[in-house]
Design an enzyme around this catalytic site. Structure first.
Site, PDB file in Angstrom:
ATOM      1  N   TRP A  41       7.545   1.607   1.283  1.00 52.57           N
ATOM      2  CA  TRP A  41       7.792   0.214   0.915  1.00 52.57           C
ATOM      3  C   TRP A  41       6.753  -0.739   1.502  1.00 52.57           C
ATOM      4  O   TRP A  41       6.545  -1.832   0.992  1.00 52.57           O
ATOM      5  CB  TRP A  41       9.204  -0.238   1.294  1.00 52.57           C
ATOM      6  N   CYS A  42       6.061  -0.354   2.557  1.00 51.60           N
ATOM      7  CA  CYS A  42       5.097  -1.228   3.216  1.00 51.60           C
ATOM      8  C   CYS A  42       3.708  -1.095   2.581  1.00 51.60           C
ATOM      9  O   CYS A  42       3.150   0.005   2.532  1.00 51.60           O
ATOM     10  CB  CYS A  42       5.018  -0.893   4.701  1.00 51.60           C
TER      11      CYS A  42
END
Length: 126
Positions: A41-42
């Site tokens: 997600w980052c």
């Protein structure tokens, strides 16, 4: 395989299993995979990952153990175990651990900027 996703995370760095005084252990803390996109997600983790694969993907490369810190809400929680017990405040974080005077200690750390700098990453790995 130099990139290990089967790492069992001990409660703290002091409990890492280093075989001898000359050994080093590398651990990278990354965001967990987003269930929808199947990607971390980052965005910093996504940008850094090719550099990690290149540095640790070779036949003679050292092993790096991968630790997923959780989904974004879990990671943002100040009580997150990696924030509290491992002093990780951002992802990705690449840490090197060595035995010093009989005790396992963190001897160096890189964030995404260091990971994406080929010269710094090569020097970090040694």
């Amino acid at each position: 395989m130099p990139i290990s996703r089967n790492f069992v995370v001990p409660a703290s760095a002091k409990q890492l299993d280093l075989l001898n005084a000359a050994s080093k252990s590398f651990v990278i803390f990354i965001s967990s995979e987003d269930p929808e996109t199947k990607q971390p997600w980052c965005p910093d983790v996504r940008a850094s990952w090719p550099h990690v694969q290149k540095a640790f993907g070779g036949e003679n490369a050292p092993t790096v153990s991968v630790v997923e810190v959780g989904q974004r809400p879990e990671w943002r929680n100040p009580e997150n175990v990696f924030r509290k017990n491992w002093n990780v405040n951002g992802v990705p974080t690449l840490a090197r651990f060595e035995r010093v005077n009989g005790e396992v200690v963190e001897t160096a750390r890189l964030d995404e900027n260091g990971i994406m700098d080929e010269e710094k990453l090569r020097a970090f790995i040694g």
